[in-house]
Design an enzyme around this catalytic site. Structure first.
Site, PDB file in Angstrom:
ATOM      1  N   SER A 262     -11.218  -0.372   2.122  1.00  0.00           N
ATOM      2  CA  SER A 262     -10.576  -0.504   3.442  1.00  0.00           C
ATOM      3  C   SER A 262     -10.249   0.885   3.972  1.00  0.00           C
ATOM      4  O   SER A 262      -9.545   1.641   3.308  1.00  0.00           O
ATOM      5  CB  SER A 262      -9.264  -1.276   3.335  1.00  0.00           C
ATOM      6  OG  SER A 262      -9.460  -2.507   2.725  1.00  0.00           O
TER       7      SER A 262
ATOM      8  N   GLU B 261      -5.825   4.090   5.648  1.00  0.00           N
ATOM      9  CA  GLU B 261      -5.302   3.973   4.293  1.00  0.00           C
ATOM     10  C   GLU B 261      -5.855   5.153   3.479  1.00  0.00           C
ATOM     11  O   GLU B 261      -5.250   5.611   2.514  1.00  0.00           O
ATOM     12  CB  GLU B 261      -5.804   2.644   3.719  1.00  0.00           C
ATOM     13  CG  GLU B 261      -5.463   2.427   2.278  1.00  0.00           C
ATOM     14  CD  GLU B 261      -6.119   1.172   1.716  1.00  0.00           C
ATOM     15  OE1 GLU B 261      -5.729   0.075   2.118  1.00  0.00           O
ATOM     16  OE2 GLU B 261      -6.996   1.307   0.863  1.00  0.00           O
TER      17      GLU B 261
ATOM     18  N   ARG C 122       0.817  -1.222   0.000  1.00  0.00           N
ATOM     19  CA  ARG C 122       0.000   0.000   0.000  1.00  0.00           C
ATOM     20  C   ARG C 122       0.856   1.281   0.000  1.00  0.00           C
ATOM     21  O   ARG C 122       0.459   2.298   0.576  1.00  0.00           O
ATOM     22  CB  ARG C 122      -0.942   0.050   1.203  1.00  0.00           C
ATOM     23  CG  ARG C 122      -2.067  -0.960   1.166  1.00  0.00           C
ATOM     24  CD  ARG C 122      -3.015  -0.687   0.008  1.00  0.00           C
ATOM     25  NE  ARG C 122      -4.244  -1.436   0.123  1.00  0.00           N
ATOM     26  CZ  ARG C 122      -4.408  -2.683  -0.332  1.00  0.00           C
ATOM     27  NH1 ARG C 122      -3.414  -3.315  -0.935  1.00  0.00           N
ATOM     28  NH2 ARG C 122      -5.574  -3.279  -0.210  1.00  0.00           N
TER      29      ARG C 122
HETATM   30  N1  EPU Z   1     -11.741 -10.563   8.884  1.00  0.00           N
HETATM   31  C1  EPU Z   1     -12.466 -10.666  10.050  1.00  0.00           C
HETATM   32  N2  EPU Z   1     -13.436  -9.745  10.278  1.00  0.00           N
HETATM   33  C2  EPU Z   1     -13.707  -8.750   9.404  1.00  0.00           C
HETATM   34  C3  EPU Z   1     -12.948  -8.631   8.218  1.00  0.00           C
HETATM   35  C4  EPU Z   1     -11.958  -9.561   7.991  1.00  0.00           C
HETATM   36  O1  EPU Z   1     -12.261 -11.555  10.856  1.00  0.00           O
HETATM   37  O2  EPU Z   1     -14.633  -7.964   9.665  1.00  0.00           O
HETATM   38  C5  EPU Z   1     -10.731 -11.586   8.598  1.00  0.00           C
HETATM   39  C6  EPU Z   1     -11.171 -12.446   7.419  1.00  0.00           C
HETATM   40  O3  EPU Z   1     -11.971 -13.503   7.816  1.00  0.00           O
HETATM   41  C7  EPU Z   1      -9.864 -12.920   6.849  1.00  0.00           C
HETATM   42  C8  EPU Z   1      -8.909 -11.784   7.165  1.00  0.00           C
HETATM   43  O4  EPU Z   1      -9.530 -11.003   8.181  1.00  0.00           O
HETATM   44  O5  EPU Z   1      -9.425 -14.077   7.498  1.00  0.00           O
HETATM   45  C9  EPU Z   1      -8.606 -10.943   5.950  1.00  0.00           C
HETATM   46  O6  EPU Z   1      -9.815 -10.437   5.417  1.00  0.00           O
HETATM   47  P1  EPU Z   1      -9.979 -10.152   3.833  1.00  0.00           P
HETATM   48  O7  EPU Z   1      -9.593 -11.344   3.035  1.00  0.00           O
HETATM   49  O8  EPU Z   1     -11.332  -9.576   3.637  1.00  0.00           O
HETATM   50  O9  EPU Z   1      -8.864  -9.104   3.508  1.00  0.00           O
HETATM   51  P2  EPU Z   1      -8.362  -7.791   4.273  1.00  0.00           P
HETATM   52  O10 EPU Z   1      -6.963  -8.029   4.690  1.00  0.00           O
HETATM   53  O11 EPU Z   1      -9.341  -7.382   5.304  1.00  0.00           O
HETATM   54  C10 EPU Z   1      -7.309  -6.771   2.110  1.00  0.00           C
HETATM   55  C11 EPU Z   1      -7.334  -5.475   1.390  1.00  0.00           C
HETATM   56  C12 EPU Z   1      -8.617  -5.335   0.582  1.00  0.00           C
HETATM   57  C13 EPU Z   1      -8.718  -6.516  -0.398  1.00  0.00           C
HETATM   58  C14 EPU Z   1      -8.685  -7.815   0.420  1.00  0.00           C
HETATM   59  C15 EPU Z   1      -8.698  -9.044  -0.452  1.00  0.00           C
HETATM   60  C16 EPU Z   1      -6.037  -3.983   2.816  1.00  0.00           C
HETATM   61  C17 EPU Z   1      -6.063  -2.795   3.716  1.00  0.00           C
HETATM   62  N3  EPU Z   1      -7.221  -4.374   2.328  1.00  0.00           N
HETATM   63  O12 EPU Z   1      -8.360  -6.730   3.076  1.00  0.00           O
HETATM   64  O13 EPU Z   1      -8.508  -4.151  -0.184  1.00  0.00           O
HETATM   65  O14 EPU Z   1      -9.912  -6.451  -1.159  1.00  0.00           O
HETATM   66  O15 EPU Z   1      -7.460  -7.855   1.197  1.00  0.00           O
HETATM   67  O16 EPU Z   1      -7.455  -9.250  -1.013  1.00  0.00           O
HETATM   68  O17 EPU Z   1      -4.962  -4.529   2.560  1.00  0.00           O
HETATM   69  C18 EPU Z   1      -9.057  -1.832  -0.209  1.00  0.00           C
HETATM   70  O18 EPU Z   1      -7.843  -1.608  -0.125  1.00  0.00           O
HETATM   71  O19 EPU Z   1      -9.896  -0.909  -0.282  1.00  0.00           O
HETATM   72  C19 EPU Z   1      -9.529  -3.216  -0.188  1.00  0.00           C
HETATM   73  C20 EPU Z   1     -10.814  -3.507  -0.145  1.00  0.00           C
END
Ligand code: EPU
Length: 339
Positions: free
Chosen positions: A239, A335, A166
């Protein structure tokens, strides 16, 4: 020189959070010549300025007391083509998802996992957008920009952009010093078929599809649509926070109390923590006060259900930061750019 600069311009439809805010002045450019015209305009000597792309990563905390310059530089052009790769130059004002759809239609591979990310192509190198096991840096070959000091056009190669999670040189040394005008991507003729992340493989199975750029793109569109709010319906900027990176030593200590903490190896010494999980565990998932809240399907996303102000969202984000800090001793950082 007389150019068209609007006054008291309403920005509500130009930010995906749908926050009501006005710009003292507003100017839109769709050619380099028009960009140069505004850069040489006398207003730029007295007013502060801000370049707006797709408006998907900003939160207006108040009216902008200066000139908002909207980037609408377009164009998707193939510049080189061989058996393995297609090089494509894309105007920074193009909509990112439209470019993804263009690439999969041509059966080119490399950005299909980044489908449905809101925002413009010009924003993709700035914060090195990433999702589902893929980052913009994996396909960006070079970035062209106008250096605001010398007003000359410059270019950086992929390695000169200093990409990381990022982040890039455009968020650090070059922050506020340039306007990205064009991004060159190197897309693959041979499908990469990166289906290892999360639910991609099971979604493809549900769609009864073999992996291909088009089917992976469709799968990601389905997954994202289920988990993330559509900014056309509920204001948000994806995010709100970055996933924090902490030392393995600290992680070990936190694990004593919370063994189920969701973490990913970042380097030999550091791990990335799922901020969405931290926020959910701190009790915020689905929270709503007036029109401001935390999305009930992904706690990393703050939402504007209608008339929330930028400051209400900022206040909520600070409360979330504080409670995550108190519970886990981890500081999470936005972010989103707060203006
Ligand atoms: N999780 C929870 N509770 C929640 C949300 C997530 O327990 O409310 C857990 C999920 O179950 C999972 C882990 O956290 O085990 C990761 O969640 P997720 O796969 O949704 O990915 P993220 O790390 O929360 C990142 C990016 C997203 C991108 C997703 C998918 C960042 C800040 N965000 O989210 O990017 O879509 O991975 O690759 O790195 C964005 O930047 O706007 C964005 C949406």
């Amino acid at each position: 020189m007389s150019i068209s600069i609007e006054k008291n311009y309403q920005l509500d439809n130009l930010n995906t959070f749908n926050i009501s805010a006005k710009a003292k002045f507003f100017y839109e450019f769709n050619t380099l010549k028009k960009l140069e015209e505004i850069l040489n305009h006398k207003l730029l000597k007295t007013e502060k300025s801000f370049v707006l792309g797709g408006g998907s990563n900003i939160l207006f905390s108040k009216d902008f007391n200066g000139i908002v310059i909207k980037n609408s530089l377009g164009g998707i052009n193939i510049t080189k083509d061989n058996n393995n790769h297609t090089e494509v130059e894309v105007g920074s004002g193009e909509i990112w998802h439209e470019f993804v759809l263009w690439s999969v239609k041509k059966n080119l591979s490399g950005i299909e996992n980044l489908a449905l990310i809101p925002g413009s192509v010009g924003a993709s190198p700035i914060q090195n957008i990433g999702a589902y096991g893929c980052e913009a840096k994996d396909t960006i070959k070079k970035v062209q920009f106008i250096d605001l000091e010398s007003k000359s056009i410059k270019e950086l190669t992929n390695s000169e952009c200093n990409f990381s999670y990022r982040s890039s040189i455009f968020k650090k040394d070059l922050k506020g010093k340039c306007i990205i005008t064009k991004v060159t991507f190197l897309l693959n003729k041979k499908p990469i078929n990166n289906t290892s992340y999360g639910a991609i493989a099971s979604e493809l199975a549900a769609l009864k599809s073999q992996a291909s750029p088009q089917s992976i793109c469709n799968a990601i569109i389905n997954i994202r649509s289920r988990k993330l709010p559509d900014p056309q319906k509920i204001g948000n900027s994806g995010s709100f926070f970055k996933n924090p990176i902490i030392s393995n030593l600290k992680l070990k200590k936190i694990k004593e109390k919370y063994p189920e903490i969701i973490n990913y190896k970042q380097s030999k010494t550091h791990s990335k923590i799922a901020a969405g999980w931290l926020i959910e565990m701190a009790g915020w998932k689905g929270y709503r006060k007036d029109d401001c809240g935390v999305y009930d399907k992904q706690a990393l996303v703050l939402v504007n259900y209608g008339q929330a102000s930028g400051n209400e969202i900022i206040e909520l984000s600070k409360k979330i930061q504080q409670s995550v800090l108190e519970k886990f001793d981890i500081m999470i950082h936005p972010e989103v750019n707060i203006i």
